[in-house]
Design a protein around this motif. Sequence first.
Motif, PDB file in Angstrom:
ATOM      1  N   PHE A   1      39.345 -30.469  -8.664  1.00  0.00           N
ATOM      2  CA  PHE A   1      38.671 -31.701  -8.453  1.00  0.00           C
ATOM      3  C   PHE A   1      39.468 -33.186  -8.682  1.00  0.00           C
ATOM      4  CE2 PHE A   1      37.547 -30.875 -12.989  1.00  0.00           C
ATOM      5  CZ  PHE A   1      37.978 -31.987 -13.633  1.00  0.00           C
ATOM      6  N   HIS A   2      40.649 -32.982  -9.330  1.00  0.00           N
ATOM      7  CA  HIS A   2      41.574 -33.988  -9.436  1.00  0.00           C
ATOM      8  C   HIS A   2      42.040 -34.513  -8.202  1.00  0.00           C
ATOM      9  CE1 HIS A   2      41.431 -33.374 -13.906  1.00  0.00           C
ATOM     10  NE2 HIS A   2      41.733 -34.705 -13.825  1.00  0.00           N
TER      11      HIS A   2
ATOM     12  N   LEU B   1      48.563 -30.232 -24.857  1.00  0.00           N
ATOM     13  CA  LEU B   1      48.690 -29.107 -23.833  1.00  0.00           C
ATOM     14  C   LEU B   1      49.987 -28.627 -23.619  1.00  0.00           C
ATOM     15  CD1 LEU B   1      45.574 -29.967 -21.586  1.00  0.00           C
ATOM     16  CD2 LEU B   1      45.744 -28.262 -23.153  1.00  0.00           C
TER      17      LEU B   1
ATOM     18  N   GLN C   1      38.626 -35.430 -24.172  1.00  0.00           N
ATOM     19  CA  GLN C   1      38.415 -34.878 -22.841  1.00  0.00           C
ATOM     20  C   GLN C   1      37.304 -35.283 -22.244  1.00  0.00           C
ATOM     21  OE1 GLN C   1      38.252 -30.521 -22.501  1.00  0.00           O
ATOM     22  NE2 GLN C   1      36.358 -31.609 -21.927  1.00  0.00           N
TER      23      GLN C   1
ATOM     24  N   MET D   1      38.542 -35.707  -6.028  1.00  0.00           N
ATOM     25  CA  MET D   1      37.832 -36.850  -6.535  1.00  0.00           C
ATOM     26  C   MET D   1      38.492 -37.661  -7.422  1.00  0.00           C
ATOM     27  SD  MET D   1      34.917 -35.828  -9.422  1.00  0.00           S
ATOM     28  CE  MET D   1      34.659 -37.533  -9.153  1.00  0.00           C
ATOM     29  N   ALA D   2      39.425 -37.357  -7.816  1.00  0.00           N
ATOM     30  CA  ALA D   2      40.419 -38.231  -8.668  1.00  0.00           C
ATOM     31  C   ALA D   2      41.703 -38.954  -7.927  1.00  0.00           C
ATOM     32  CB  ALA D   2      40.896 -37.585  -9.779  1.00  0.00           C
TER      33      ALA D   2
ATOM     34  N   TRP E   1      32.295 -34.003 -19.912  1.00  0.00           N
ATOM     35  CA  TRP E   1      31.351 -34.900 -19.233  1.00  0.00           C
ATOM     36  C   TRP E   1      30.174 -34.394 -18.762  1.00  0.00           C
ATOM     37  CZ3 TRP E   1      30.746 -36.190 -13.720  1.00  0.00           C
ATOM     38  CH2 TRP E   1      30.724 -35.452 -13.084  1.00  0.00           C
TER      39      TRP E   1
ATOM     40  N   MET F   1      36.710 -41.683 -16.470  1.00  0.00           N
ATOM     41  CA  MET F   1      37.118 -41.514 -15.110  1.00  0.00           C
ATOM     42  C   MET F   1      36.254 -41.521 -14.189  1.00  0.00           C
ATOM     43  SD  MET F   1      40.214 -42.397 -15.232  1.00  0.00           S
ATOM     44  CE  MET F   1      41.838 -42.342 -15.904  1.00  0.00           C
ATOM     45  N   ALA F   2      35.330 -40.323 -14.043  1.00  0.00           N
ATOM     46  CA  ALA F   2      34.327 -40.031 -12.972  1.00  0.00           C
ATOM     47  C   ALA F   2      33.252 -41.025 -12.763  1.00  0.00           C
ATOM     48  CB  ALA F   2      33.986 -38.766 -13.190  1.00  0.00           C
TER      49      ALA F   2
ATOM     50  N   MET G   1      46.067 -35.809 -24.111  1.00  0.00           N
ATOM     51  CA  MET G   1      45.793 -34.561 -24.044  1.00  0.00           C
ATOM     52  C   MET G   1      46.859 -33.564 -23.550  1.00  0.00           C
ATOM     53  SD  MET G   1      42.241 -35.490 -22.062  1.00  0.00           S
ATOM     54  CE  MET G   1      41.801 -34.154 -20.975  1.00  0.00           C
TER      55      MET G   1
ATOM     56  N   LEU H   1      53.745 -39.857 -13.751  1.00  0.00           N
ATOM     57  CA  LEU H   1      52.720 -40.470 -12.785  1.00  0.00           C
ATOM     58  C   LEU H   1      52.218 -41.573 -13.668  1.00  0.00           C
ATOM     59  CD1 LEU H   1      51.043 -40.503 -10.297  1.00  0.00           C
ATOM     60  CD2 LEU H   1      49.561 -38.993 -11.604  1.00  0.00           C
TER      61      LEU H   1
ATOM     62  N   TYR I   1      41.994 -23.794 -14.706  1.00  0.00           N
ATOM     63  CA  TYR I   1      42.656 -24.811 -14.083  1.00  0.00           C
ATOM     64  C   TYR I   1      42.696 -25.062 -12.493  1.00  0.00           C
ATOM     65  CZ  TYR I   1      43.718 -27.673 -18.215  1.00  0.00           C
ATOM     66  OH  TYR I   1      43.490 -28.286 -19.311  1.00  0.00           O
TER      67      TYR I   1
HETATM   68  C1  HEM Z   1      47.187 -38.907 -14.853  1.00  0.00           C
HETATM   69  C2  HEM Z   1      46.255 -38.397 -14.134  1.00  0.00           C
HETATM   70  C3  HEM Z   1      45.430 -37.548 -14.956  1.00  0.00           C
HETATM   71  C4  HEM Z   1      45.735 -36.260 -15.822  1.00  0.00           C
HETATM   72  C5  HEM Z   1      47.120 -35.830 -16.037  1.00  0.00           C
HETATM   73  C6  HEM Z   1      44.446 -35.687 -16.128  1.00  0.00           C
HETATM   74  C7  HEM Z   1      44.353 -34.551 -16.781  1.00  0.00           C
HETATM   75  C8  HEM Z   1      43.261 -34.222 -17.084  1.00  0.00           C
HETATM   76  C9  HEM Z   1      43.041 -32.698 -18.046  1.00  0.00           C
HETATM   77  C10 HEM Z   1      44.070 -32.291 -18.817  1.00  0.00           C
HETATM   78  C11 HEM Z   1      41.891 -32.690 -18.196  1.00  0.00           C
HETATM   79  C12 HEM Z   1      40.906 -31.379 -19.004  1.00  0.00           C
HETATM   80  C13 HEM Z   1      40.839 -30.474 -18.074  1.00  0.00           C
HETATM   81  C14 HEM Z   1      40.063 -29.100 -19.118  1.00  0.00           C
HETATM   82  O1  HEM Z   1      40.434 -28.811 -20.143  1.00  0.00           O
HETATM   83  O2  HEM Z   1      38.988 -28.996 -18.372  1.00  0.00           O
HETATM   84  C15 HEM Z   1      41.049 -33.605 -17.388  1.00  0.00           C
HETATM   85  C16 HEM Z   1      39.736 -33.512 -17.299  1.00  0.00           C
HETATM   86  C17 HEM Z   1      38.980 -34.273 -16.502  1.00  0.00           C
HETATM   87  N1  HEM Z   1      39.495 -35.222 -15.611  1.00  0.00           N
HETATM   88 FE1  HEM Z   1      41.693 -35.961 -15.692  1.00  0.00          FE
HETATM   89  N2  HEM Z   1      43.326 -36.588 -15.538  1.00  0.00           N
HETATM   90  C18 HEM Z   1      43.882 -37.438 -14.656  1.00  0.00           C
HETATM   91  C19 HEM Z   1      43.206 -38.310 -14.085  1.00  0.00           C
HETATM   92  C20 HEM Z   1      42.158 -38.291 -13.803  1.00  0.00           C
HETATM   93  C21 HEM Z   1      41.292 -39.139 -12.991  1.00  0.00           C
HETATM   94  C22 HEM Z   1      41.829 -40.332 -12.219  1.00  0.00           C
HETATM   95  C23 HEM Z   1      39.727 -38.941 -12.725  1.00  0.00           C
HETATM   96  C24 HEM Z   1      38.787 -39.352 -11.889  1.00  0.00           C
HETATM   97  C25 HEM Z   1      37.736 -38.828 -11.525  1.00  0.00           C
HETATM   98  C26 HEM Z   1      39.626 -37.840 -13.901  1.00  0.00           C
HETATM   99  C27 HEM Z   1      38.453 -37.120 -13.799  1.00  0.00           C
HETATM  100  C28 HEM Z   1      38.616 -35.825 -14.929  1.00  0.00           C
HETATM  101  C29 HEM Z   1      37.250 -35.216 -15.108  1.00  0.00           C
HETATM  102  C30 HEM Z   1      36.033 -35.500 -14.484  1.00  0.00           C
HETATM  103  C31 HEM Z   1      37.596 -34.358 -15.855  1.00  0.00           C
HETATM  104  C32 HEM Z   1      36.628 -33.175 -16.529  1.00  0.00           C
HETATM  105  C33 HEM Z   1      36.421 -33.726 -18.080  1.00  0.00           C
HETATM  106  C34 HEM Z   1      35.397 -32.647 -18.718  1.00  0.00           C
HETATM  107  O3  HEM Z   1      35.238 -31.432 -18.070  1.00  0.00           O
HETATM  108  O4  HEM Z   1      34.648 -32.710 -19.611  1.00  0.00           O
HETATM  109  N3  HEM Z   1      41.007 -37.316 -14.258  1.00  0.00           N
HETATM  110  N4  HEM Z   1      41.979 -34.472 -16.723  1.00  0.00           N
END
Ligand code: HEM
Lengths: 589, 263
Positions: A418-419, A53, A85, A422-423, A154, A92-93, A49, A507, A412
């Motif tokens: 939330f990252h 982006l 995505q 919760m991440a 999600w 992840m979540a 992703m 990272l 964003y």
């Molecule tokens: C290297 C680390 C990470 C990067 C670079 C990353 C990047 C991203 C990006 C770019 C999005 C899309 C945002 C959007 O357009 O809404 C996203 C969504 C998301 N990420 Fe991550 N993420 C990372 C790690 C994690 C981790 C560890 C979790 C655990 C909770 C997580 C949970 C989520 C969730 C729940 C979404 C929402 C997806 C959705 O809206 O359907 N991410 N992440």
Amino acid sequence: MYLVETGSEHKAGFIRKYVFSTDHKIVGLQYFFTAFAMAIFGGLLSILMRLQLGWPSRMWPMLETIFPVGMAGGVMSPEFYLALQTMHGTIMAIFVLTALFTGAFGNYLIPLQIGARDMAFPLLNMLSYWVYLLSCIVLVLAFFVEGGAPISGWTAYAPLSAIPESGPGQAMGQNLWLVAIALFTVSSMMGVLNYITTIVQARTKGMTMSRVPLNIWGMLSASIISIMVFPVLLGAGVLLLADRIGGTSFFVPAGLVMGDKLIPHSGGHPLLWQHLFWFFGHPEVYIVIVPAMGIAAEIIATFIRKPVFGYRIMAGCWIAVVALSMVVWGHHMFVSGMNPFLGGFFALATLLITVPSAILVLCWVVSLYGARIQFTTPMLFALGFVSIFVTGGLGGFFLGSAWTDIQLHDTYFVVGHFHLTMAMSPLFAAFAGVYYWFPRISGRMMNERLGRVHFWISIAGAYAIFLTMHVMGVGGMLRHSYDTTQYDFLKHLQPLNVFVSFAAFALAASQLIFILNFLVSLFRGPRAEANPWKANTLEWAAPAPIPHGNWGAVTPEVHRWPYDYMVPDGGEDFLPQNAPAAVLENKRF
Amino acid sequence: MLAAFLVLLVVFSAGLFLQRQWWLPSLASVHGVDIDRVFLATLVITGVLFIGLQLLLAYFSVRYREQQGRPAQCWVRPGLEKRFAVIAAVIIFGVDIAIFAMGESEWFKAWGAAPPGAEIIEVTGEQFMWHFRYPGQDKSFGRTEPRLVSATNPLGLDPQDPAGKDDVLSTNLLHLVVDKPVRLQLRAKDVIHSFFLPNLRVKQDVVPGMRIEVWFQPAKAGVYEIACAQLCGLGHYRMRAFLTVQPQAEFEKWLTELREGGD
Ligand code: HEM
Ligand SMILES: [Cu+2]
Ligand SMILES: [Cu+2]
């Protein structure tokens, strides 16, 4: 104790011992390795992703060979981006973090820390893991069916998720997604029922509820939330599946037109899905963060070498979080079309939940006062957890107030928020936990220097990525977007996107250090002492390696709470929970 | 080391939030002033908490790191924890109430009735475009029927209904009069979209089966982008439209041309 029949004497074959095992330690490790594999997979999706982006619609000819459809011609398609995505978020979540905390850490630690021989229902426990594994497989399968993985995020908002015609991936892919979620829910129910029962019923002699380690309070609170909200998700998922394949209309109103075709549903309401989903979805973040807090608190309590501050307060705060977490879901729906009056209520409830959260943070910070802090790798990660949780939590003030959320919702800012909360902070707690309990599990130490390098890159990376995302969000950067350079008002933010992408690659790459350290230490690490961190909790009192059934002939007897550090006179500054009572009389301060 | 990092972090983030290059999109509505004000106030409050807590963490981790010859001190006295919890709770609760009062007073005001004489426009979201309908002279919209929807009749306007005769339809172009309040009635044909005017601080989900009304007052002439903020399918990222805020006369001219062109 009523669990003695699963004693260590009976000879079991390899399969019974390591594969279909009912031993909570094996189940915990199975959970750990499966969740870890899923985390790597989910992480790789986020890297893809970030590629799109940072450099929208650029050609990556090499990737075409791996994803002939999603990246036909070397350029990512919008539906592939959204599928990545959706799967990233879901994995992840739910499939990583929920499984990692209650599943892996909960399973391994609960019986050991309360002095039990196993979970209350070992067979159910084993089943819980196998259903979890099945749910992971079903979820990943969604990538390989006609149309690919679902694109509805999600959160799977209806009617996008309810009507197969609404987009690619919304046919079979979304069905598999729903089945996977349902299976996960069932697995989770079997797990948390067990954790609650075990904590309530199987504590060893002397282990009153005011003496259990903080980690146990975290696990108990998270399990209670799970048991209240996962059934709602299961119900909602079943209703959505019925809408999709059974012709019902729970979430689909009358008169929808898609591609000039009238959709034959009528009578449902799209907001019903959101209410049901977020009734689960918000508490879900607490299902993840509360055990993470428990682990961090446990580790901080060990390395300050003095009694932790606010044991009862922390337990009380977690119970408050359990209760409040179920009345704040509407903060995800301020601009959803929900009655604005309700928006006001949810804003108040959401702001209120900051009270217990902030008190927890203050307890950890104040605990450091007057301490003798040992900066081991687990402690560094635990303090990193505190720092990140504070930063992420403060962003919540903007989103929890309906008025400022208007502008920030679906930008964003939310993604960064939330990252962090919760991440990243749960991941930091999980890393802290791995470094901390590794010697207990493997009998060897992990490499401290590599551990520190891993920590420094991770915390710098986490902040570089997700703090920057906050700023992008203030600028209006839209989330869920395949290509934000489409908008003129976002063009000047593109350099930030490039920066975030590079930081994300760094990272991700730095996690290889952890994997390397983990694997090498597993086989080559220096032998660990029985209690290398000089901790008081019971898991360090079990024999090494820990047999099936955990304890010898009798379970240990507990004489005090677990945070008697800094005991005067005596050569050592700690006093294990199970040390005989006689010592207690003259060493109590 | 951790302390140094945290101090750096504070400096870095302060810089990030104080710079002017990446900030809220330029403002062009009346109520937006209040959103920006509350946003800024919240930023100040959280900024102080952020700096305070991170620096405290930094200080403690230097001051109380393990050192030869310095034992840990236990300073907890009976009752202290309870007092601490109560005081902390009161302070945090105070911050909460301040933020709530600041924001939600405006929130309820914004949801109150629109001033009389506001223009009414209907907005319809569909995968992946926006339709805007002006009611015309009679100030009322003609009836629509989902089964009448076709490529040439995107809203399914009922030709039998006289109220619909003078309705004017515009796709992806919305024109508003500067300084004049407007009521938008939001509908969706297929899935949920979200009507987002970044410069006017307006965002409202558009939900199929519902007709949601928002009102606001554009305060500055200009051309702005309209974005879809809610994931609505594969073309979500390009569901873009344009808003032109202009003086009354120019607006009339545009509307007339559109009506005549449409006949
Ligand atoms: C290297 C680390 C990470 C990067 C670079 C990353 C990047 C991203 C990006 C770019 C999005 C899309 C945002 C959007 O357009 O809404 C996203 C969504 C998301 N990420 Fe991550 N993420 C990372 C790690 C994690 C981790 C560890 C979790 C655990 C909770 C997580 C949970 C989520 C969730 C729940 C979404 C929402 C997806 C959705 O809206 O359907 N991410 N992440
Ligand atoms: Cu929430
Ligand atoms: Cu959209």
